[in-house]
Motif scaffolding. Sequence first.
Motif, PDB file in Angstrom:
ATOM      1  N   ARG A 137      14.312  87.869  59.815  1.00 54.26           N
ATOM      2  CA  ARG A 137      13.461  86.722  59.453  1.00 54.26           C
ATOM      3  C   ARG A 137      12.403  87.181  58.456  1.00 54.26           C
ATOM      4  N   GLU A 171       8.895  85.774  56.531  1.00 53.51           N
ATOM      5  CA  GLU A 171       7.861  84.744  56.562  1.00 53.51           C
ATOM      6  C   GLU A 171       6.812  85.062  55.509  1.00 53.51           C
ATOM      7  N   VAL A 182      16.848  80.369  47.885  1.00 50.43           N
ATOM      8  CA  VAL A 182      16.583  80.575  49.308  1.00 50.43           C
ATOM      9  C   VAL A 182      17.542  79.719  50.135  1.00 50.43           C
ATOM     10  N   CYS A 210      20.244  81.931  52.452  1.00 49.64           N
ATOM     11  CA  CYS A 210      19.782  82.091  53.830  1.00 49.64           C
ATOM     12  C   CYS A 210      20.552  81.192  54.788  1.00 49.64           C
ATOM     13  N   TRP A 230      16.134  77.925  56.592  1.00 49.43           N
ATOM     14  CA  TRP A 230      14.790  78.132  56.082  1.00 49.43           C
ATOM     15  C   TRP A 230      13.970  76.889  56.403  1.00 49.43           C
ATOM     16  N   TRP A 237       9.406  80.228  56.017  1.00 48.69           N
ATOM     17  CA  TRP A 237      10.231  81.217  56.687  1.00 48.69           C
ATOM     18  C   TRP A 237      11.699  81.019  56.314  1.00 48.69           C
ATOM     19  N   CYS A 238      12.468  82.075  56.482  1.00 50.99           N
ATOM     20  CA  CYS A 238      13.915  81.982  56.315  1.00 50.99           C
ATOM     21  C   CYS A 238      14.560  83.055  57.168  1.00 50.99           C
TER      22      CYS A 238
END
Length: 163
Positions: free
Chosen positions: A90, A92, A121, A125, A128, A140-141
């Motif tokens: 993760r 952030e 992203v 990911c 997210w 976050w992702c």
Amino acid sequence: MQVLQVQLAVQADPAEVGRARRWVRSRLLNHGVDPDAPMAETVVLVVSELVTNAVVHTGCPAVLRLCLPVAEDPAEGDGAQDNGPSVPLRVEVADASRVAPAPRHAGADEDATNGRGLELVELLCERWGWYPDGEGKRVWCEIGSDARPTDPLADVDWAALAQ
């Protein structure tokens, strides 16, 4: 599964983006991740995009946090193997703006130098999002160990498209 959290304070200076990339590479290497692995390249690219957004759009310092899954030692415990899904890494980034991040579509202009960060992203990911955090927000992702390579166009058949 345990998670190791590490964080870096990022000043409101575009030069900090390069420092954040180097810091992430170092943390991944220290965590046993091959720096040339697709997952590592993806993490570095995503960090670069999120830190750039925080620095450019707020003009304020930010905090970058990595939450790295730590595999339990198989020598400890009852020896049972966990065959469940792996826990994603993760990323952030907390900044001082409450403005919601919104993917902008750069359009067909191949020479555009911005507007693709959150699109990358989204593409790279597993998930997210963002949420309000104090006087600002936290973006976050999550990136799985089977992350896609950082070049999303690598598999495009350009010859077929040119016909």
